[in-house]
Scaffold this active site. Structure first.
Site, PDB file in Angstrom:
ATOM      1  N   TYR A   4     -50.032   8.852 -22.982  1.00 25.99           N
ATOM      2  CA  TYR A   4     -50.697   9.245 -24.564  1.00 25.99           C
ATOM      3  C   TYR A   4     -51.816   8.674 -24.577  1.00 25.99           C
ATOM      4  CZ  TYR A   4     -46.307  11.538 -26.116  1.00 25.99           C
ATOM      5  OH  TYR A   4     -45.274  12.273 -26.084  1.00 25.99           O
ATOM      6  N   ASP A  45     -49.832  18.103 -25.116  1.00 25.34           N
ATOM      7  CA  ASP A  45     -49.269  18.975 -26.168  1.00 25.34           C
ATOM      8  C   ASP A  45     -48.471  18.167 -27.329  1.00 25.34           C
ATOM      9  OD1 ASP A  45     -46.000  19.249 -23.920  1.00 25.34           O
ATOM     10  OD2 ASP A  45     -47.170  17.558 -25.103  1.00 25.34           O
ATOM     11  N   HIS A  80     -42.845  20.344 -23.426  1.00 17.74           N
ATOM     12  CA  HIS A  80     -42.505  19.226 -24.095  1.00 17.74           C
ATOM     13  C   HIS A  80     -40.821  19.154 -24.275  1.00 17.74           C
ATOM     14  CE1 HIS A  80     -44.427  15.387 -25.361  1.00 17.74           C
ATOM     15  NE2 HIS A  80     -43.413  14.935 -25.784  1.00 17.74           N
TER      16      HIS A  80
HETATM   17  C1  LIG Z   1     -35.882  14.628 -23.581  1.00 13.53           C
HETATM   18  C2  LIG Z   1     -37.330  13.862 -24.110  1.00 13.53           C
HETATM   19  C3  LIG Z   1     -38.390  14.508 -23.608  1.00 13.53           C
HETATM   20  C4  LIG Z   1     -39.762  13.699 -23.682  1.00 13.53           C
HETATM   21  C5  LIG Z   1     -39.674  12.692 -24.380  1.00 13.53           C
HETATM   22  C6  LIG Z   1     -38.492  11.902 -25.017  1.00 13.53           C
HETATM   23  C7  LIG Z   1     -37.278  12.702 -24.600  1.00 13.53           C
HETATM   24  C8  LIG Z   1     -36.211  11.897 -25.065  1.00 13.53           C
HETATM   25  N1  LIG Z   1     -41.092  12.092 -24.776  1.00 13.53           N
HETATM   26  S1  LIG Z   1     -41.299  11.864 -26.226  1.00 13.53           S
HETATM   27  O1  LIG Z   1     -40.481  10.865 -26.971  1.00 13.53           O
HETATM   28  O2  LIG Z   1     -42.612  11.845 -26.545  1.00 13.53           O
HETATM   29  O3  LIG Z   1     -40.670  13.040 -27.026  1.00 13.53           O
HETATM   30  C9  LIG Z   1     -41.895  12.214 -23.907  1.00 13.53           C
HETATM   31  C10 LIG Z   1     -43.164  11.494 -23.899  1.00 13.53           C
HETATM   32  O4  LIG Z   1     -43.044  10.356 -24.346  1.00 13.53           O
HETATM   33  N2  LIG Z   1     -44.237  12.010 -23.009  1.00 13.53           N
HETATM   34  C11 LIG Z   1     -44.196  13.180 -22.453  1.00 13.53           C
HETATM   35  O5  LIG Z   1     -45.301  13.546 -22.012  1.00 13.53           O
HETATM   36  N3  LIG Z   1     -43.312  14.017 -22.535  1.00 13.53           N
HETATM   37  C12 LIG Z   1     -41.902  13.617 -23.219  1.00 13.53           C
HETATM   38  N4  LIG Z   1     -40.921  14.335 -23.194  1.00 13.53           N
HETATM   39  C13 LIG Z   1     -40.853  15.587 -22.421  1.00 13.53           C
HETATM   40  C14 LIG Z   1     -40.392  15.568 -21.080  1.00 13.53           C
HETATM   41  O6  LIG Z   1     -41.641  14.870 -20.421  1.00 13.53           O
HETATM   42  C15 LIG Z   1     -40.266  17.065 -20.346  1.00 13.53           C
HETATM   43  O7  LIG Z   1     -41.347  17.895 -20.560  1.00 13.53           O
HETATM   44  C16 LIG Z   1     -39.107  17.564 -20.833  1.00 13.53           C
HETATM   45  O8  LIG Z   1     -37.933  16.640 -20.966  1.00 13.53           O
HETATM   46  C17 LIG Z   1     -38.609  18.465 -19.977  1.00 13.53           C
HETATM   47  O9  LIG Z   1     -37.586  19.349 -20.473  1.00 13.53           O
HETATM   48  P1  LIG Z   1     -36.046  18.969 -20.171  1.00 13.53           P
HETATM   49  O10 LIG Z   1     -35.677  17.753 -20.912  1.00 13.53           O
HETATM   50  O11 LIG Z   1     -35.374  20.065 -20.512  1.00 13.53           O
HETATM   51  O12 LIG Z   1     -35.792  18.794 -18.676  1.00 13.53           O
END
Ligand SMILES: Cc1cc2c(cc1C)[n+](S(=O)(=O)[O-])c1c(=O)[nH]c(=O)nc-1n2C[C@H](O)[C@H](O)[C@H](O)COP(=O)(O)O
Length: 498
Positions: A240, A268, A359
């Site tokens: 990020y 995103d 995401h």
């Molecule tokens: C489940 C989950 C996903 C997060 C995630 C945290 C969680 C608990 N976080 S978040 O705190 O910002 O939302 C990130 C993150 O740090 N950075 C990122 O690029 N994607 C983040 N993602 C998105 C992740 O990289 C995938 O795009 C997404 O999880 C794919 O979908 P599935 O979980 O259905 O496999």
């Protein structure tokens, strides 16, 4: 000269905003001036003012955090722990129920698919962790659509092909992987398990797949890198971009020094989505390493997502990629691209690829699934002569079966990322759980490739899938209204029906 030993009574006198001492691992720290800078807000520290905060501190802060963030003179020295009044920790009803559920979880080998891990994790995760991991934004339509979309793609298997041996190994950005599946970046790993993201590192190393290290990990970056099971283990880094560019520059230099092989820039999330399940449970744990290391004061009143994302730079734009390329030699992939236009632009800029992703449905609700965007992107790249192995396409979101991955490969992706299933697997069973999940995917992959008639991934071609129904959407009504009653109704209900 060693500092004189402090007594518990002396520390206990400094129990307010004007003078605040805490004890961690038998050492006293004066955190009075640090209070306004604390990424997790002041409240969580004041809760332990004058007391032993070790148990609350450990699950979230990477080792060395206090020493890195406090001036030397604020580390007051050893405390005679025999004089410290230890608070009797009342076990909450939720903790009691979770302890009971943990005793009853099925043996790992009874988990036959990735969904099984979710069912078990729901019983053993605290409410804050379940809310954070499982939530999608707004009505969670995109989160459900991510998986539903794969259900609208059908195989056209070919017969009488020699599939005595099947090889599903591949390479991502030139780095070998035993599967066309990688562990994608998901934040706050220690909400689910004390070893946090290290569970993913160990399992990925044992099974030779690639892990993407998140910016918002609970473990320190070095802890995750040090957890590699062998020297050649490949890791990518999800970044990020911080509004304070110097912080990002420092982080990327470190990542390169420690052998990270590629950067996945998340594009995103100029602001993290409104994840209402997460917001309902006020987030009073402390944030990620990013906050801790970079003193990012945050609003903690609206769940984990809001609490950990205030540093993300909403002004990030295409021009910044020139700056980014000037500070790193690593291949750059944009993570969270959702149209063919932006994909073509990334290819024309000479980047190394994109992740077609929303995401995990945690950002803009009603954004299309990554697999649907893939169907739109490939023909547009081919039209422009931009479809090549020098510009790789990744998809994530809703992938729960090897067959989902094979559909994406047949449609032109290099590999797919999986998030939540691996979180659930380690929340319930630690690194062994994640390794078992990867083995399940390998077994599914071998069977599916045999039955499709594709002995290697190269044999998976567009003619093997029927995608005509892909952009027929049905949006299932919101489940969030139910959640508010579920939340109020069951708040005191320890039955675990969170
Ligand atoms: C489940 C989950 C996903 C997060 C995630 C945290 C969680 C608990 N976080 S978040 O705190 O910002 O939302 C990130 C993150 O740090 N950075 C990122 O690029 N994607 C983040 N993602 C998105 C992740 O990289 C995938 O795009 C997404 O999880 C794919 O979908 P599935 O979980 O259905 O496999």
């Amino acid at each position: 000269m060693s500092a004189k030993m402090l007594t518990g009574e002396e520390v206990a006198k400094h129990n307010n905003k004007e003078s605040c001492y805490v004890i961690v691992h038998g050492e006293a720290y004066d955190v009075t001036e640090f209070l306004p800078d604390h990424p997790g807000g002041q409240g969580i520290i004041l809760k332990y003012a004058g007391k032993d905060a070790t148990d609350a501190y450990d699950p979230i802060h990477p080792p060395g955090t206090l020493e890195e963030n406090l001036p030397k003179e604020k580390c007051l020295g050893k405390v005679d722990m025999s004089t410290v009044k230890q608070e009797k920790k009342e076990e909450s009803e939720e903790d009691k129920q979770i302890a009971k559920n943990k005793e009853a979880i099925p043996p790992l080998d009874q988990c036959l698919n990735l969904y099984d891990f979710e069912v078990v994790a729901r019983q053993v995760l605290k409410g804050t962790a379940w809310a954070y991991y499982s939530s999608g934004s707004d009505d969670e339509v995109t989160m459900r659509e991510n998986n539903n979309a794969f259900g609208r793609i059908w195989f056209r298997p070919r017969i009488l092909r020699d599939v005595s041996t099947v090889d599903y190994s591949t390479s991502l950005l030139g780095w070998k992987s035993s599967l066309p599946i990688y562990i994608t970046a998901t934040a706050l790993g220690k909400l689910g398990h004390p070893e946090g993201e290290k569970n993913l590192t160990v399992a990925a190393g044992r099974e030779n797949i690639i892990q993407m290290i998140p910016t918002l990990a609970s473990c320190s970056f070095d802890e995750i890198v040090d957890a590699r099971t062998h020297e050649q283990q490949t890791q990518f880094y999800q970044v990020y971009i911080n509004s304070n560019r110097a912080v990002t520059e420092k982080t990327l230099k470190r990542a390169e020094q420690r052998g990270v092989r590629a950067l996945f820039v998340t594009v995103d999330a100029p602001q993290l989505g409104r994840r209402e399940k997460d917001m309902r449970i006020k987030f009073d744990d402390v944030g990620s390493r990013e906050q801790v290391e970079n003193k990012d004061n945050v609003d903690r009143s609206q769940g984990a997502a809001r609490a950990i994302s205030s540093f993300i730079d909403p002004s990030l734009n295409w021009d910044d990629l020139h700056w980014l390329r000037s500070i790193t030699r690593l291949p750059i992939v944009l993570k969270g691209v959702q149209t063919w236009e932006d994909t073509v632009r990334a290819a024309e800029m000479g980047l190394s690829g994109v992740v077609l992703s929303n995401h995990g449905g945690r950002q803009l609700d009603f954004a299309r699934s990554g697999i649907e965007v893939l169907a739109e992107v490939v023909p547009e790249l081919k039209k422009r002569g931009l479809y090549s192995s020098n510009f790789q396409l990744f998809v994530d979101g809703g992938i729960r079966r090897a067959s989902d991955a094979l559909k994406a490969i047949a449609m032109g992706a290099t590999a797919v990322g999986i998030g939540r299933p691996f979180l659930y697997a380690y929340s319930a069973y630690g690194a062994d759980g994640v390794q078992h999940a990867i083995k399940i995917l390998k077994a599914e992959m071998e069977m599916d490739m045999r039955l499709i008639g594709a002995p290697t991934l190269k044999d998976l071609v567009p003619e093997m899938v029927d995608t005509r129904a892909l952009n027929m959407h049905t949006s299932v009504p919101s489940t969030n209204a139910a959640t508010v009653y579920e939340r109020i109704g069951t708040a005191a209900d320890p039955s675990g029906s969170k």
